[in-house]
Design a protein around this motif. Structure first.
Motif, PDB file in Angstrom:
ATOM      1  N   SER A   1      28.260  -9.953  54.076  1.00  0.00           N
ATOM      2  CA  SER A   1      28.342 -11.379  53.768  1.00  0.00           C
ATOM      3  C   SER A   1      27.670 -12.218  54.851  1.00  0.00           C
ATOM      4  CB  SER A   1      29.805 -11.799  53.606  1.00  0.00           C
ATOM      5  OG  SER A   1      29.916 -13.189  53.371  1.00  0.00           O
ATOM      6  N   ALA A   2      27.875 -11.823  56.126  1.00  0.00           N
ATOM      7  CA  ALA A   2      27.276 -12.565  57.231  1.00  0.00           C
ATOM      8  C   ALA A   2      25.752 -12.502  57.184  1.00  0.00           C
ATOM      9  CB  ALA A   2      27.786 -12.018  58.565  1.00  0.00           C
ATOM     10  N   ALA A   3      25.213 -11.430  56.573  1.00  0.00           N
ATOM     11  CA  ALA A   3      23.768 -11.272  56.454  1.00  0.00           C
ATOM     12  C   ALA A   3      23.237 -11.806  55.122  1.00  0.00           C
ATOM     13  CB  ALA A   3      23.387  -9.804  56.611  1.00  0.00           C
ATOM     14  N   GLY A   4      24.123 -12.412  54.333  1.00  0.00           N
ATOM     15  CA  GLY A   4      23.696 -13.011  53.071  1.00  0.00           C
ATOM     16  C   GLY A   4      23.586 -12.054  51.909  1.00  0.00           C
ATOM     17  N   HIS A   5      24.312 -10.919  51.977  1.00  0.00           N
ATOM     18  CA  HIS A   5      24.255  -9.923  50.911  1.00  0.00           C
ATOM     19  C   HIS A   5      25.593  -9.834  50.188  1.00  0.00           C
ATOM     20  CE1 HIS A   5      20.340  -8.486  52.227  1.00  0.00           C
ATOM     21  NE2 HIS A   5      20.802  -8.423  53.465  1.00  0.00           N
ATOM     22  N   PRO A   6      25.601  -9.406  48.928  1.00  0.00           N
ATOM     23  CA  PRO A   6      26.861  -9.255  48.187  1.00  0.00           C
ATOM     24  C   PRO A   6      27.691  -8.107  48.746  1.00  0.00           C
ATOM     25  CG  PRO A   6      25.012  -8.417  46.901  1.00  0.00           C
ATOM     26  CD  PRO A   6      24.422  -9.107  48.095  1.00  0.00           C
ATOM     27  N   PRO A   7      28.996  -8.097  48.465  1.00  0.00           N
ATOM     28  CA  PRO A   7      29.860  -7.031  48.980  1.00  0.00           C
ATOM     29  C   PRO A   7      29.521  -5.677  48.376  1.00  0.00           C
ATOM     30  CG  PRO A   7      31.040  -8.395  47.407  1.00  0.00           C
ATOM     31  CD  PRO A   7      29.740  -9.089  47.674  1.00  0.00           C
ATOM     32  N   ALA A   8      29.844  -4.629  49.120  1.00  0.00           N
ATOM     33  CA  ALA A   8      29.581  -3.267  48.658  1.00  0.00           C
ATOM     34  C   ALA A   8      30.730  -2.716  47.830  1.00  0.00           C
ATOM     35  CB  ALA A   8      29.334  -2.346  49.858  1.00  0.00           C
ATOM     36  N   GLY A   9      31.904  -3.339  47.940  1.00  0.00           N
ATOM     37  CA  GLY A   9      33.064  -2.775  47.262  1.00  0.00           C
ATOM     38  C   GLY A   9      33.613  -1.583  48.018  1.00  0.00           C
ATOM     39  N   LEU A  10      34.519  -0.856  47.381  1.00  0.00           N
ATOM     40  CA  LEU A  10      35.179   0.264  48.037  1.00  0.00           C
ATOM     41  C   LEU A  10      34.309   1.519  48.004  1.00  0.00           C
ATOM     42  CD1 LEU A  10      38.782  -0.168  46.573  1.00  0.00           C
ATOM     43  CD2 LEU A  10      37.975  -0.821  48.859  1.00  0.00           C
ATOM     44  N   PRO A  11      34.446   2.396  49.008  1.00  0.00           N
ATOM     45  CA  PRO A  11      33.735   3.675  48.952  1.00  0.00           C
ATOM     46  C   PRO A  11      34.346   4.583  47.897  1.00  0.00           C
ATOM     47  CG  PRO A  11      35.211   3.630  50.838  1.00  0.00           C
ATOM     48  CD  PRO A  11      35.249   2.258  50.240  1.00  0.00           C
ATOM     49  N   GLY A  12      33.582   5.573  47.447  1.00  0.00           N
ATOM     50  CA  GLY A  12      34.092   6.532  46.479  1.00  0.00           C
ATOM     51  C   GLY A  12      34.140   5.968  45.073  1.00  0.00           C
ATOM     52  N   THR A  13      35.060   6.481  44.280  1.00  0.00           N
ATOM     53  CA  THR A  13      35.245   6.043  42.901  1.00  0.00           C
ATOM     54  C   THR A  13      36.721   6.100  42.559  1.00  0.00           C
ATOM     55  OG1 THR A  13      34.743   6.528  40.575  1.00  0.00           O
ATOM     56  CG2 THR A  13      34.818   8.398  42.076  1.00  0.00           C
ATOM     57  N   ASP A  14      37.188   5.179  41.708  1.00  0.00           N
ATOM     58  CA  ASP A  14      38.589   5.200  41.295  1.00  0.00           C
ATOM     59  C   ASP A  14      38.810   6.130  40.107  1.00  0.00           C
ATOM     60  OD1 ASP A  14      37.313   3.756  39.375  1.00  0.00           O
ATOM     61  OD2 ASP A  14      38.552   1.961  39.532  1.00  0.00           O
ATOM     62  N   ASP A  15      37.740   6.745  39.581  1.00  0.00           N
ATOM     63  CA  ASP A  15      37.858   7.643  38.437  1.00  0.00           C
ATOM     64  C   ASP A  15      36.867   8.791  38.564  1.00  0.00           C
ATOM     65  OD1 ASP A  15      38.282   8.895  36.038  1.00  0.00           O
ATOM     66  OD2 ASP A  15      37.515   7.257  34.781  1.00  0.00           O
ATOM     67  N   PRO A  16      37.230   9.858  39.312  1.00  0.00           N
ATOM     68  CA  PRO A  16      36.315  10.994  39.463  1.00  0.00           C
ATOM     69  C   PRO A  16      35.940  11.634  38.131  1.00  0.00           C
ATOM     70  CG  PRO A  16      38.080  11.093  41.086  1.00  0.00           C
ATOM     71  CD  PRO A  16      38.443  10.011  40.126  1.00  0.00           C
ATOM     72  N   GLY A  17      36.759  11.431  37.101  1.00  0.00           N
ATOM     73  CA  GLY A  17      36.443  11.994  35.798  1.00  0.00           C
ATOM     74  C   GLY A  17      35.131  11.493  35.229  1.00  0.00           C
ATOM     75  N   ARG A  18      34.675  10.323  35.681  1.00  0.00           N
ATOM     76  CA  ARG A  18      33.397   9.778  35.217  1.00  0.00           C
ATOM     77  C   ARG A  18      32.225  10.619  35.707  1.00  0.00           C
ATOM     78  NH1 ARG A  18      32.632   4.211  37.398  1.00  0.00           N
ATOM     79  NH2 ARG A  18      30.973   4.066  35.821  1.00  0.00           N
ATOM     80  N   LEU A  19      32.464  11.479  36.700  1.00  0.00           N
ATOM     81  CA  LEU A  19      31.403  12.323  37.254  1.00  0.00           C
ATOM     82  C   LEU A  19      31.385  13.712  36.624  1.00  0.00           C
ATOM     83  CD1 LEU A  19      32.092  11.515  41.024  1.00  0.00           C
ATOM     84  CD2 LEU A  19      30.515  10.315  39.493  1.00  0.00           C
ATOM     85  N   ALA A  20      32.184  13.921  35.595  1.00  0.00           N
ATOM     86  CA  ALA A  20      32.409  15.273  35.067  1.00  0.00           C
ATOM     87  C   ALA A  20      31.132  15.992  34.677  1.00  0.00           C
ATOM     88  CB  ALA A  20      33.366  15.201  33.871  1.00  0.00           C
ATOM     89  N   GLU A  21      30.145  15.273  34.153  1.00  0.00           N
ATOM     90  CA  GLU A  21      28.918  15.923  33.676  1.00  0.00           C
ATOM     91  C   GLU A  21      27.908  16.189  34.782  1.00  0.00           C
ATOM     92  OE1 GLU A  21      28.635  16.949  30.537  1.00  0.00           O
ATOM     93  OE2 GLU A  21      30.679  16.183  30.251  1.00  0.00           O
ATOM     94  N   ALA A  22      28.152  15.645  35.980  1.00  0.00           N
ATOM     95  CA  ALA A  22      27.166  15.732  37.057  1.00  0.00           C
ATOM     96  C   ALA A  22      27.151  17.116  37.705  1.00  0.00           C
ATOM     97  CB  ALA A  22      27.442  14.665  38.111  1.00  0.00           C
ATOM     98  N   LEU A  23      25.970  17.701  37.791  1.00  0.00           N
ATOM     99  CA  LEU A  23      25.761  18.936  38.541  1.00  0.00           C
ATOM    100  C   LEU A  23      24.991  18.678  39.830  1.00  0.00           C
ATOM    101  CD1 LEU A  23      24.784  21.408  35.672  1.00  0.00           C
ATOM    102  CD2 LEU A  23      27.025  21.107  36.753  1.00  0.00           C
ATOM    103  N   ASP A  24      24.424  17.467  39.950  1.00  0.00           N
ATOM    104  CA  ASP A  24      23.631  17.101  41.111  1.00  0.00           C
ATOM    105  C   ASP A  24      24.203  15.848  41.758  1.00  0.00           C
ATOM    106  OD1 ASP A  24      21.464  19.061  40.430  1.00  0.00           O
ATOM    107  OD2 ASP A  24      21.188  17.696  38.733  1.00  0.00           O
ATOM    108  N   VAL A  25      23.852  15.645  43.031  1.00  0.00           N
ATOM    109  CA  VAL A  25      24.158  14.400  43.721  1.00  0.00           C
ATOM    110  C   VAL A  25      22.854  13.708  44.076  1.00  0.00           C
ATOM    111  CG1 VAL A  25      26.385  15.161  44.640  1.00  0.00           C
ATOM    112  CG2 VAL A  25      24.290  15.552  45.967  1.00  0.00           C
ATOM    113  N   ASP A  26      22.922  12.396  44.191  1.00  0.00           N
ATOM    114  CA  ASP A  26      21.754  11.603  44.584  1.00  0.00           C
ATOM    115  C   ASP A  26      22.209  10.648  45.673  1.00  0.00           C
ATOM    116  OD1 ASP A  26      19.512  10.063  44.880  1.00  0.00           O
ATOM    117  OD2 ASP A  26      19.374   9.436  42.790  1.00  0.00           O
ATOM    118  N   LEU A  27      21.789  10.908  46.895  1.00  0.00           N
ATOM    119  CA  LEU A  27      22.122  10.037  48.014  1.00  0.00           C
ATOM    120  C   LEU A  27      21.086   8.929  48.080  1.00  0.00           C
ATOM    121  CD1 LEU A  27      23.891   9.449  50.510  1.00  0.00           C
ATOM    122  CD2 LEU A  27      22.386  10.985  51.809  1.00  0.00           C
ATOM    123  N   GLY A  28      21.531   7.695  47.969  1.00  0.00           N
ATOM    124  CA  GLY A  28      20.620   6.563  47.892  1.00  0.00           C
ATOM    125  C   GLY A  28      19.587   6.563  49.004  1.00  0.00           C
ATOM    126  N   GLY A  29      18.310   6.421  48.638  1.00  0.00           N
ATOM    127  CA  GLY A  29      17.236   6.353  49.621  1.00  0.00           C
ATOM    128  C   GLY A  29      16.822   7.675  50.213  1.00  0.00           C
TER     129      GLY A  29
END
Length: 206
Positions: free
Chosen positions: A94-122
């Protein structure tokens, strides 16, 4: 023999260095730094099975006055996600003029059920995971393959499901698409990114 890969970011000031062994699947330890949206350092550890599906990803990110961590582990019952947080990343954003990132992780790991790969941003390294897992280098040109990934956003470490498409364009070239974004990647014979237009280029020792 372990390999050492280094990429310079082309979209912002930053870089990534990883030491890896891809003899039986992949084990990797890497460090990524960037100045956008605020200066941060990311450290990660990645374990990929012999079939090139991801078993575990541990990520830590930190900057001035904050730090976060996330651990993703895939088992027979799906993904388990653990997180940690110190300080206030959202206040720094916020001090740098950017929107919040929210919480780390996910509140529903079940949404990742189909994933076999990970993608680390950047991170160009994680593009290699689906390329090697589906054997993209052996597929006919212009044959598109859709994959589901657990996308880890930096620097906040939120984890979201994402659908991506990889298409072989012939030797050493792969098209990556996600939603409306498309990039034609240059890769080496082992599937590691050499050039990712608009994101990073590999820097090899002279």
């Amino acid at each position: 023999m372990p390999k050492s890969l280094f990429w310079a970011r082309t979209d912002t000031a930053g870089c990534e260095h990883v030491v890896l062994d891809d003899g039986q699947g992949l084990t990797a330890q890497g460090v990524a730094l960037a100045v956008d949206p605020i200066p941060y350092t990311c450290r990660y550890r990645l374990a990929v099975g012999p079939d090139w599906s991801t078993n575990r990803l541990e990520v830590e990110s930190e900057g001035a006055g904050w730090s976060r961590s996330v651990r993703l582990e895939r088992g027979r019952d799906g993904w388990r996600v653990r997180t940690g947080e110190e300080g206030d990343l959202d206040a720094a954003l916020s001090a740098a003029g950017h929107p919040p990132a929210g919480l780390p992780g996910t509140d529903d790991p079940g949404r990742l059920a189909e994933a076999l790969d990970v993608d680390l941003g950047g991170s160009p390294l994680t593009n290699t995971l689906p390329i090697r897992r589906v054997g993209l280098g052996r597929l006919p040109a212009d044959l598109a393959t859709a994959v589901s990934v657990a996308w880890v956003l930096l620097p906040g470490l939120a984890v979201v499901p994402a659908e991506q498409v990889y298409t072989s364009l012939g030797p050493g070239r792969v098209r990556y698409s996600s939603d409306t974004f498309t990039a034609d990647l240059e890769v080496d014979p082992d599937g590691f990114v050499v050039r990712y237009p608009g994101l990073a280029e590999r820097v090899d020792p002279r």
